[in-house]
Design an enzyme around this catalytic site. Structure first.
Site, PDB file in Angstrom:
ATOM      1  N   GLU A   5      23.577  -2.470 -33.927  1.00 40.46           N
ATOM      2  CA  GLU A   5      23.664  -3.319 -32.741  1.00 40.46           C
ATOM      3  C   GLU A   5      23.301  -2.556 -31.467  1.00 40.46           C
ATOM      4  O   GLU A   5      22.641  -3.080 -30.585  1.00 40.46           O
ATOM      5  CB  GLU A   5      25.107  -3.815 -32.634  1.00 40.46           C
ATOM      6  CG  GLU A   5      25.265  -4.931 -31.668  1.00 40.46           C
ATOM      7  CD  GLU A   5      26.736  -5.285 -31.544  1.00 40.46           C
ATOM      8  OE1 GLU A   5      27.100  -5.768 -30.471  1.00 40.46           O
ATOM      9  OE2 GLU A   5      27.495  -5.044 -32.488  1.00 40.46           O
ATOM     10  N   ASP A   6      23.776  -1.293 -31.368  1.00 41.66           N
ATOM     11  CA  ASP A   6      23.650  -0.576 -30.089  1.00 41.66           C
ATOM     12  C   ASP A   6      22.511   0.431 -30.053  1.00 41.66           C
ATOM     13  O   ASP A   6      22.279   1.061 -29.034  1.00 41.66           O
ATOM     14  CB  ASP A   6      24.959   0.162 -29.773  1.00 41.66           C
ATOM     15  CG  ASP A   6      26.097  -0.820 -29.568  1.00 41.66           C
ATOM     16  OD1 ASP A   6      25.791  -2.000 -29.371  1.00 41.66           O
ATOM     17  OD2 ASP A   6      27.271  -0.414 -29.621  1.00 41.66           O
TER      18      ASP A   6
END
Length: 746
Positions: free
Chosen positions: A92-93
């Protein structure tokens, strides 16, 4: 290494130390020791998150390590889950994809990480029910692999533990979601310890003052509780020693959130909550086969010492709860004249109670099979609900929630088969749990050979026979009778199908009618008919025509053939009226831009002009409240514990504002106060004396009823804030025959 600035070194040391602690914890568990893959996952995640900090200022990687350690120690999962927890934010990051993770760590871990990534994607979008949609995704992935949700709960637990560094409006949103979704989920998966901590942490952020107050009272009464515990358990210990069992006895103190909850629902003060203390006897069975008998032997021997409560024996040993929980609960009368609950569990049952389904894997060889069936059943129900596309994610949340918190009852079929149903289930729920066809053609039921309506609430131990008829169809009011998620979802789906069919028929009838009257079928025409029949929208109008609820006739002809002029006038006044409102609304809006990151000050002036007090919970100054920005940019003030606010926090989290009161006893607000006590001459006079004379408060309405010497009453008064309410309640409590005083919602 030498040229790193000291801060960097200490960060690195901190990270390595945290990881080594995690590894040591893992090595102490019974799982197969796969240290290499965990180390590999740590190094990969550490590299991916390098240089990124959390809001609290610590390196980001500390969060995945903390989540992994919760997964390992508090939920008891193995290496696959620990790796997935370490990697859960990487996709996600950072720039890595799920494919990268699959190539390095294999498909199983990648699948879980993918599940976790899907859940967190798009939380803060402006889509209203983003959070509810995420929850839906979560359950979809969970029905493939239960570990996804266990790691998500661990992630949420760590976020709650570090919530202090967040902005206040984020705190409310996250705390609200936790209470609404994650605590019930943890409960349903049998993670009681985590459920309790999540509830307490949410409560601490939503009602800080009440939390501190209850905590203080608990600490103040701790010594007294210890004494009661020691006096109560001494003779039990002697008895168990005689039986030659290996055991430990623990005191369980009710959690702060449950205490507050009980104070709210039962309208009693802290001092009147008598089940603060429960006693847990955890023993090692002599051998596996004897486990059940040992539970009952302990029960028999302690009920010789203290008298048991006849209606309060709960046997979850023979019938485990759906989340696997097993124990024998008995309530005994202590020597101090108070009932004390005793929970009897073996060490295995205790593990299951603390760690839920994760503990079953530990005992798999011993056969944790029948309990897994319950989990499978629950996941199947969720799958069924998910397969049926539902228009509104919030309804979906409610539907699932029905099944999360439910306690179970046991009912029997006519042939004597045992069925587990959620508490408060009705005969209709039971019909749908057997089969959709039986449910949709159900006309009534026989409970214990007596005829009952579909809305009849079932009790544990009932024998239920469902009566059906081919001509029966699903009725709209059934949605009210049904209490289980499964039945509601099925009924809604059948009704939707019927509505669609009716709309089709309605469309044909309408076209036929317009053709006959030589009117062109255009939008304005349908809009007129909609207004005439007060239908919400075109679909509703067509469905009503199709189901013959609306019969098109003279009135419709007149409406459609009415001269255009009068309509113009209607339209003009309508649009001007609207403009005026719009301008009025805009003016205050232009003065103030709402910044969701700042705390909203609620002053007397703003309460009169700008903000709206919610009708559902009637907040007054001093209540713990939050602001919610609705579609028209109006700010509505809700109490934290208001059920509507709970939904808003979970579903429209990005529109929640943190608020604080800044009022000076100028405005008055209506509140309801409930009083109960023993009827006596002149009592009403005393009540009004206290309120009007001593405290100068205006009474708006007073109702009192007396029955058999006991009176109950409600007083509606004007007050300035919560302090006024407290003063009134405290003064009313001083009247001799009044036994209970509390503020209620109408």
């Amino acid at each position: 290494m030498d040229n790193l600035p000291p801060k960097e070194i200490s960060d690195e040391e901190m990270i390595n130390q945290a990881f080594h602690e995690l590894l040591n914890d893992y090595l102490n568990t019974k799982h197969r020791k796969k240290v290499e893959i965990i180390t590999k996952a740590f190094n990969f995640a550490n590299q991916a998150h390098k240089g990124i900090k959390r809001r609290s200022g610590e390196p980001y990687i500390m969060h995945p390590i903390a989540v992994a350690s919760i997964v390992c120690n508090e939920i008891g999962l193995g290496s696959t889950s620990i790796c997935a927890a370490l990697l859960h934010d990487v996709v996600e990051d950072t720039d890595y994809t799920v494919e990268d993770i699959e190539n390095i760590f294999g498909p199983k871990i990648a699948q879980i990480v993918d599940g976790l990534t899907k859940i967190s994607g798009g939380i803060f979008g402006d889509r209203a029910s983003a959070q509810a949609e995420n929850f839906k995704k979560l359950l979809l992935t969970m029905s493939n692999d239960i570990r996804v949700i266990l790691i998500k709960i661990a992630d949420r637990l760590h976020n709650m533990r570090t919530l202090g560094s967040m902005l206040p409006n984020k705190q409310y949103k996250i705390a609200g979601e936790t209470l609404y979704i994650y605590a019930p989920l943890a409960n349903r998966l049998g993670l009681y310890k985590i459920k309790t901590e999540l509830e307490n942490l949410s409560f601490k952020y939503e009602h800080p003052e009440e939390y501190a107050e209850i905590e203080e009272k608990l600490n103040a009464t701790a010594a007294e509780r210890d004494k009661v515990f020691n006096d109560f358990t001494a003779p039990i210990r002697t008895q168990l020693d005689k039986m030659g069992l290996k055991y430990r006895i623990l005191a369980r103190v009710k959690s702060i959130y449950s205490i507050w909850n009980k104070m709210q629902t039962k309208h009693v003060p802290f001092e009147e909550i008598f089940d603060l203390l429960a006693v847990r006897i955890i023993f090692e069975p002599r051998n596996e086969e004897e486990e059940l008998n040992d539970c009952f032997d302990i029960y028999v021997s302690i009920s010789k010492i203290y008298k048991p409560h006849p209606d309060r024996l709960r046997d979850w040993v023979s019938h485990p709860k759906a989340n696997g929980y097993q124990a024998l609960h008995v309530t005994l009368m202590g020597n101090n004249g108070q009932w004390i609950e005793v929970q009897i569990r073996s060490e295995r049952m205790n593990d299951v109670a603390e760690q839920g389904f994760a503990a079953h894997w530990k005992y798999k060889e011993g056969g944790g099979s029948e309990d897994e069936g319950e989990l499978e059943k629950w996941l199947k129900t969720i799958k069924e609900i998910l397969d049926d596309p539902q228009p509104d994610a919030i309804d979906f949340l409610d539907t699932i929630k029905l099944n999360l918190f439910a306690s179970e009852i046991f009912v029997f079929t006519p042939k004597g088969e045992l069925k587990t149903m959620p508490q408060n289930s009705t005969a209709l729920d039971f019909a749908f749990s057997l089969h959709t066809d039986i449910g949709s053609h159900c006309i009534g039921a026989k409970v214990n050979h007596k005829l009952v309506p579909l809305s009849h609430k079932l009790q544990s131990g009932d024998q239920v026979e469902i009566l059906t008829s081919k001509s029966q169809r699903v009725q709209p009011q059934w949605e009210v009778f049904a209490t289980t998620a499964r039945a509601r979802a099925k009924i809604a789906a059948i009704l939707r199908k019927e509505r669609k069919a009716n709309q089709k028929i309605g469309e044909e009838i309408l076209n036929e009618f317009l053709k006959k009257e030589e009117i062109r079928p255009e939008e304005a025409v349908i809009e007129k008919l909609r207004r005439l029949h007060n239908a919400k929208n075109e679909e509703e109008l067509l469905a009503a025509i199709g189901s013959k609820a609306i019969i098109l006739g003279e009135a419709d002809k007149n409406e459609l053939k009415e001269k255009q002029t009068s309509n113009w006038k209607k339209y003009l006044t309508f649009s001007f009226g609207n403009n005026k409102e719009k301008q009025e609304e805009k003016e205050p809006q232009e003065k103030e831009k709402i910044n969701p990151k700042q705390v909203l000050k609620l002053t007397e002036e703003s309460l009169q002009k700008k903000y709206i007090m919610a009708e559902c919970c009637h907040p007054i100054p001093g209540d713990d409240v939050l602001g919610y920005v609705d579609e028209n940019d109006r700010i509505i003030i809700h109490k934290h514990q208001c059920p509507v606010a709970a939904k808003l926090k979970s579903s429209y989290g990005n529109r929640i504002l943190a608020t604080e009161w800044d009022t000076h006893k100028e405005l008055s607000f209506l509140v309801y106060i409930y009083i109960k006590g023993i009827d006596s001459m002149g009592l009403l006079n005393e009540v009004t004396q206290v309120i009007s004379r001593q405290l100068n408060v205006n009474i708006r309405k007073l109702t009192i009823e007396t029955e058999d010497g006991i009176f109950e009453g409600k007083i509606q008064l004007w007050v300035h804030d919560v302090d006024d309410v407290k003063t009134i309640c405290n003064n009313l409590k001083k009247i001799q025959n009044i036994k209970q005083v509390s503020r209620v919602e109408e």
